[in-house]
Motif scaffolding. Structure first.
Motif, PDB file in Angstrom:
ATOM      1  N   GLY A   5      44.508  28.722  52.480  1.00 55.30           N
ATOM      2  CA  GLY A   5      43.580  29.612  53.167  1.00 55.30           C
ATOM      3  C   GLY A   5      42.303  29.900  52.405  1.00 55.30           C
ATOM      4  N   SER A   6      42.142  29.326  51.203  1.00 53.94           N
ATOM      5  CA  SER A   6      40.978  29.619  50.359  1.00 53.94           C
ATOM      6  C   SER A   6      39.946  28.500  50.441  1.00 53.94           C
ATOM      7  N   THR A   7      38.675  28.854  50.258  1.00 56.41           N
ATOM      8  CA  THR A   7      37.621  27.847  50.154  1.00 56.41           C
ATOM      9  C   THR A   7      37.405  27.489  48.690  1.00 56.41           C
ATOM     10  N   ARG A   8      36.774  26.356  48.463  1.00 57.91           N
ATOM     11  CA  ARG A   8      36.470  25.935  47.102  1.00 57.91           C
ATOM     12  C   ARG A   8      35.506  26.914  46.433  1.00 57.91           C
ATOM     13  N   ASP A   9      34.520  27.403  47.194  1.00 62.55           N
ATOM     14  CA  ASP A   9      33.558  28.354  46.620  1.00 62.55           C
ATOM     15  C   ASP A   9      34.235  29.651  46.206  1.00 62.55           C
ATOM     16  N   ASN A  10      35.124  30.148  47.071  1.00 61.23           N
ATOM     17  CA  ASN A  10      35.826  31.385  46.752  1.00 61.23           C
ATOM     18  C   ASN A  10      36.705  31.212  45.528  1.00 61.23           C
ATOM     19  N   MET A  11      37.415  30.083  45.454  1.00 61.02           N
ATOM     20  CA  MET A  11      38.280  29.838  44.304  1.00 61.02           C
ATOM     21  C   MET A  11      37.453  29.665  43.033  1.00 61.02           C
ATOM     22  N   ALA A  12      36.299  29.010  43.141  1.00 61.03           N
ATOM     23  CA  ALA A  12      35.429  28.838  41.974  1.00 61.03           C
ATOM     24  C   ALA A  12      34.969  30.197  41.445  1.00 61.03           C
ATOM     25  N   ASN A  13      34.633  31.118  42.352  1.00 60.61           N
ATOM     26  CA  ASN A  13      34.211  32.461  41.938  1.00 60.61           C
ATOM     27  C   ASN A  13      35.345  33.204  41.241  1.00 60.61           C
ATOM     28  N   ILE A  14      36.555  33.075  41.772  1.00 59.59           N
ATOM     29  CA  ILE A  14      37.714  33.721  41.154  1.00 59.59           C
ATOM     30  C   ILE A  14      37.937  33.181  39.744  1.00 59.59           C
ATOM     31  N   LEU A  15      37.878  31.869  39.603  1.00 63.53           N
ATOM     32  CA  LEU A  15      38.109  31.253  38.291  1.00 63.53           C
ATOM     33  C   LEU A  15      37.063  31.690  37.277  1.00 63.53           C
ATOM     34  N   GLN A  16      35.811  31.751  37.694  1.00 67.56           N
ATOM     35  CA  GLN A  16      34.761  32.169  36.760  1.00 67.56           C
ATOM     36  C   GLN A  16      34.932  33.638  36.366  1.00 67.56           C
ATOM     37  N   ASP A  17      35.364  34.461  37.324  1.00 65.63           N
ATOM     38  CA  ASP A  17      35.593  35.872  37.021  1.00 65.63           C
ATOM     39  C   ASP A  17      36.748  36.032  36.037  1.00 65.63           C
TER      40      ASP A  17
END
Length: 275
Positions: free
Chosen positions: A74-86
Motif C-alpha cells: 500500500g506504500s509508494t516509493r516516494d513515501n517509503m523514501a521519506n520514511i527511510l530518510q527520516d
C-alpha cells in the motif's frame, strides 16, 4: 542475569496512556537482560505507523537499539523514501522489512509488492546504513503455493540485501532445523533467528496460530484445552513447553532468540530464567 545466546524482544505500539505505562514497565523489566535490540510492529498498510515510530524513538531515548517494522504493502516509493530518510536522520540503524497485509477497504497494493522489493529499495536508497531483518516461515507462509516456492521467495528476499531473518513462531524445533538446512543448501549464509511466542492464553494462541499458519501441536493444544480456566496451569505448562523448545534451538545452534512479548515481560523472562 543473561544467557549466552543473544536475545531480542518485540512490542506493538500502545494506543492508550495505560498501554504506554505498561510498556514502560515492561522495558524496565527487560533492560537488565541486555537485549540486542527491541522491535516494534507496524499495522496493516502502515496503520500504526506514527505509533511505531514514536515507540522506537522513545526506546532509543532510553539508550537501547530499536528496530521499526516497515511494511511496503500500500506504500509508494516516494513515501517509503521519506520514511527511510527520516529514520536515518534519527540515527535508527536496524529495520524489520516486511510485505505486510493490505487493510480491508484499501484498493491497491502500492508500488512495492513484496518484501524483496522493499529490501532492494532500502539498499538503493540508503546503501548499507541499515541492518535489515526479514521474516522467515519454518512451517511455510500460509499463502505459499508449495514449500519449494516458499523457500525460493525466502532466498530471493535474502539475496536482495537482507542481513538476517526472524522466523514466525513455532513449537516444533524440527521445522526450524529443516528450514535452516534447506536455506543453507540454497546458499543462504545469514543468521536465521527463531521467533519465540510464550504461552499464557490458550484461546488467544489458538486464534493467532489458525490465522498465521503456525502449528500448535495436537498434544499441546489438547493439554492446554484440558486446563479450562486454570490460568496458572496454562502458564506453568506453557513455560515448560517453550523452555524446552528454546533449549533445543540453542543446541541446534540458533544464533539468537527473538521473543514476541505482546508487551508483557514476565512470560518471556520466565523462559529466559529457566534456561
Amino acid at each position: 542475569m543473561t544467557i549466552q545466546t543473544p536475545i531480542s524482544f518485540e512490542f506493538f505500539p500502545p494506543k492508550t496512556i495505560e498501554g504506554q505505562q505498561k510498556l514502560e514497565h515492561t522495558i524496565n523489566l527487560l533492560t537488565p537482560y541486555k537485549p540486542q535490540f527491541f522491535s516494534c510492529t507496524y499495522g496493516a498498510g502502515g496503520s500504526t505507523q506514527d505509533g511505531t515510530f514514536k515507540t522506537i524513538a522513545h526506546i532509543r531515548s532510553l539508550g537501547h537499539d530499536a528496530a521499526p517494522h516497515l511494511s511496503c504493502i500500500g506504500s509508494t516509493r516516494d513515501n517509503m523514501a521519506n520514511i527511510l530518510q527520516d529514520l536515518k536522520r534519527q540515527g535508527v540503524r536496524r529495520i524489520v522489512a516486511l510485505r505486510g497485509d493490505l487493510p480491508s477497504g484499501m484498493g491497491g497494493t502500492g508500488e512495492l509488492h513484496y518484501a524483496s522489493d522493499l529490501v532492494a529499495f532500502i539498499r538503493e536508497e540508503t546503501g548499507d546504513h541499515f541492518h535489515i531483518e526479514v521474516a522467515a516461515y519454518p512451517e511455510y507462509h500460509p499463502q505459499a503455493r508449495s514449500p519449494a516456492d516458499d523457500l525460493k521467495h525466502f532466498v530471493h528476499k535474502m539475496n536482495a540485501g537482507a542481513n538476517s531473518a526472524i522466523t514466525q513462531y513455532f513449537y516444533n524445533a524440527d521445522a526450524y532445523e529443516t528450514f535452516v538446512n534447506a536455506a543453507r543448501a540454497a546458499g543462504v549464509t545469514a543468521p536465521i533467528v527463531p521467533g519465540i511466542m510464550p504461552i499464557t492464553n490458550y484461546s488467544q494462541l489458538a486464534r493467532f496460530s489458525d490465522v498465521c499458519g503456525a502449528e500448535l501441536p495436537r498434544w499441546v493444544r489438547l493439554k492446554l484445552a484440558s486446563f479450562g480456566d486454570d490460568k496458572a496451569s496454562i502458564i506453568a505448562f506453557g513455560q515448560d513447553v517453550v523452555t524446552q523448545l528454546c533449549s533445543r534451538l540453542i543446541d541446534l545452534g540458533a544464533p539468537a532468540l527473538h521473543f514476541y512479548t505482546l508487551n508483557q515481560a514476565k512470560p518471556s523472562l520466565a523462559v529466559i530464567d529457566a534456561l
